[in-house]
Write a protein that holds these residues in place. Structure first.
Motif, PDB file in Angstrom:
ATOM      1  N   PRO A   1       0.824  -1.207   0.000  1.00  0.00           N
ATOM      2  CA  PRO A   1       0.000   0.000   0.000  1.00  0.00           C
ATOM      3  C   PRO A   1       0.865   1.267   0.000  1.00  0.00           C
ATOM      4  CG  PRO A   1      -0.199  -1.155   2.092  1.00  0.00           C
ATOM      5  CD  PRO A   1       0.680  -1.973   1.225  1.00  0.00           C
ATOM      6  N   PRO A   2       0.317   2.360  -0.499  1.00  0.00           N
ATOM      7  CA  PRO A   2       1.055   3.619  -0.508  1.00  0.00           C
ATOM      8  C   PRO A   2       1.271   4.140   0.921  1.00  0.00           C
ATOM      9  CG  PRO A   2      -1.201   3.963  -1.245  1.00  0.00           C
ATOM     10  CD  PRO A   2      -1.022   2.486  -1.081  1.00  0.00           C
TER      11      PRO A   2
ATOM     12  N   GLU B   1       0.395   6.718   2.490  1.00  0.00           N
ATOM     13  CA  GLU B   1      -0.732   7.346   3.194  1.00  0.00           C
ATOM     14  C   GLU B   1      -1.665   6.331   3.854  1.00  0.00           C
ATOM     15  OE1 GLU B   1      -1.638   7.444  -1.271  1.00  0.00           O
ATOM     16  OE2 GLU B   1       0.047   7.988  -0.020  1.00  0.00           O
ATOM     17  N   VAL B   2      -1.496   5.057   3.575  1.00  0.00           N
ATOM     18  CA  VAL B   2      -2.280   4.002   4.231  1.00  0.00           C
ATOM     19  C   VAL B   2      -1.610   3.707   5.560  1.00  0.00           C
ATOM     20  CG1 VAL B   2      -3.073   1.617   4.090  1.00  0.00           C
ATOM     21  CG2 VAL B   2      -3.112   3.062   2.051  1.00  0.00           C
TER      22      VAL B   2
ATOM     23  N   ASP C   1      -7.686   2.764   6.699  1.00  0.00           N
ATOM     24  CA  ASP C   1      -7.080   3.232   5.450  1.00  0.00           C
ATOM     25  C   ASP C   1      -6.844   2.058   4.504  1.00  0.00           C
ATOM     26  OD1 ASP C   1      -6.931   5.810   6.555  1.00  0.00           O
ATOM     27  OD2 ASP C   1      -4.788   5.638   7.029  1.00  0.00           O
ATOM     28  N   LEU C   2      -6.370   0.956   5.062  1.00  0.00           N
ATOM     29  CA  LEU C   2      -6.102  -0.225   4.246  1.00  0.00           C
ATOM     30  C   LEU C   2      -7.388  -0.753   3.624  1.00  0.00           C
ATOM     31  CD1 LEU C   2      -4.133  -2.365   3.184  1.00  0.00           C
ATOM     32  CD2 LEU C   2      -4.550  -3.656   5.305  1.00  0.00           C
TER      33      LEU C   2
ATOM     34  N   ALA D   1     -10.074   0.925   2.909  1.00  0.00           N
ATOM     35  CA  ALA D   1     -10.483   1.856   1.848  1.00  0.00           C
ATOM     36  C   ALA D   1      -9.620   1.675   0.607  1.00  0.00           C
ATOM     37  CB  ALA D   1     -10.401   3.290   2.356  1.00  0.00           C
ATOM     38  N   TRP D   2      -8.328   1.503   0.791  1.00  0.00           N
ATOM     39  CA  TRP D   2      -7.418   1.314  -0.335  1.00  0.00           C
ATOM     40  C   TRP D   2      -7.708   0.002  -1.059  1.00  0.00           C
ATOM     41  CZ3 TRP D   2      -3.232  -2.156  -1.106  1.00  0.00           C
ATOM     42  CH2 TRP D   2      -2.442  -1.867  -2.226  1.00  0.00           C
ATOM     43  N   LEU D   3      -7.941  -1.067  -0.286  1.00  0.00           N
ATOM     44  CA  LEU D   3      -8.267  -2.351  -0.897  1.00  0.00           C
ATOM     45  C   LEU D   3      -9.561  -2.251  -1.700  1.00  0.00           C
ATOM     46  CD1 LEU D   3      -7.339  -4.740   2.044  1.00  0.00           C
ATOM     47  CD2 LEU D   3      -6.177  -4.618  -0.183  1.00  0.00           C
ATOM     48  N   THR D   4     -10.540  -1.519  -1.188  1.00  0.00           N
ATOM     49  CA  THR D   4     -11.819  -1.341  -1.866  1.00  0.00           C
ATOM     50  C   THR D   4     -11.627  -0.743  -3.254  1.00  0.00           C
ATOM     51  OG1 THR D   4     -13.009  -1.134   0.209  1.00  0.00           O
ATOM     52  CG2 THR D   4     -14.059  -0.163  -1.702  1.00  0.00           C
ATOM     53  N   SER D   5     -10.633   0.118  -3.378  1.00  0.00           N
ATOM     54  CA  SER D   5     -10.389   0.771  -4.668  1.00  0.00           C
ATOM     55  C   SER D   5      -9.661  -0.129  -5.668  1.00  0.00           C
ATOM     56  CB  SER D   5      -9.577   2.055  -4.453  1.00  0.00           C
ATOM     57  OG  SER D   5      -8.237   1.748  -4.108  1.00  0.00           O
ATOM     58  N   ARG D   6      -9.190  -1.275  -5.231  1.00  0.00           N
ATOM     59  CA  ARG D   6      -8.400  -2.163  -6.102  1.00  0.00           C
ATOM     60  C   ARG D   6      -9.227  -2.938  -7.110  1.00  0.00           C
ATOM     61  NH1 ARG D   6      -3.117  -4.675  -3.882  1.00  0.00           N
ATOM     62  NH2 ARG D   6      -3.686  -5.954  -5.624  1.00  0.00           N
TER      63      ARG D   6
END
Length: 83
Positions: A22-23, A25-26, A31-32, A34-39
């Motif tokens: 993850p970048p 900012e995670v 945050d993780l 939310a980031w995974l959701t965008s994948r």
């Protein structure tokens, strides 16, 4: 970081385990998620109701505000009941 998925989360994501980078900012479990959701659509489906997803960071139960500093593994699973 290794991400593990159990039960219906595994079914929705389509795998029981993946390694992600993850970048910066995670910083938290939330945050993780939310980031995974965008994948992918599959990830988005798995985390469509984050309130019912439980997690552990390096095998310790955690909440969405738990920091990921140096975490090697994050596991996501449905609520667990016992008896």
């Amino acid at each position: 970081m290794k991400v593990l998925y159990f039960a219906w989360l595994r079914d929705r994501v389509g795998t029981g385990e993946e390694t992600v980078d993850p970048p910066p900012e995670v910083r938290t479990v939330g945050d993780l998620m939310a980031w995974l959701t965008s994948r992918s659509d599959r990830h988005a489906r798995a985390f469509s109701d984050p309130a019912i997803v439980r997690c552990a960071v390096d095998q310790d139960f955690a909440d969405v505000n738990a920091p990921l500093d140096g975490a090697a593994e994050v596991a996501f699973f449905p609520p667990v009941t016992g008896g």
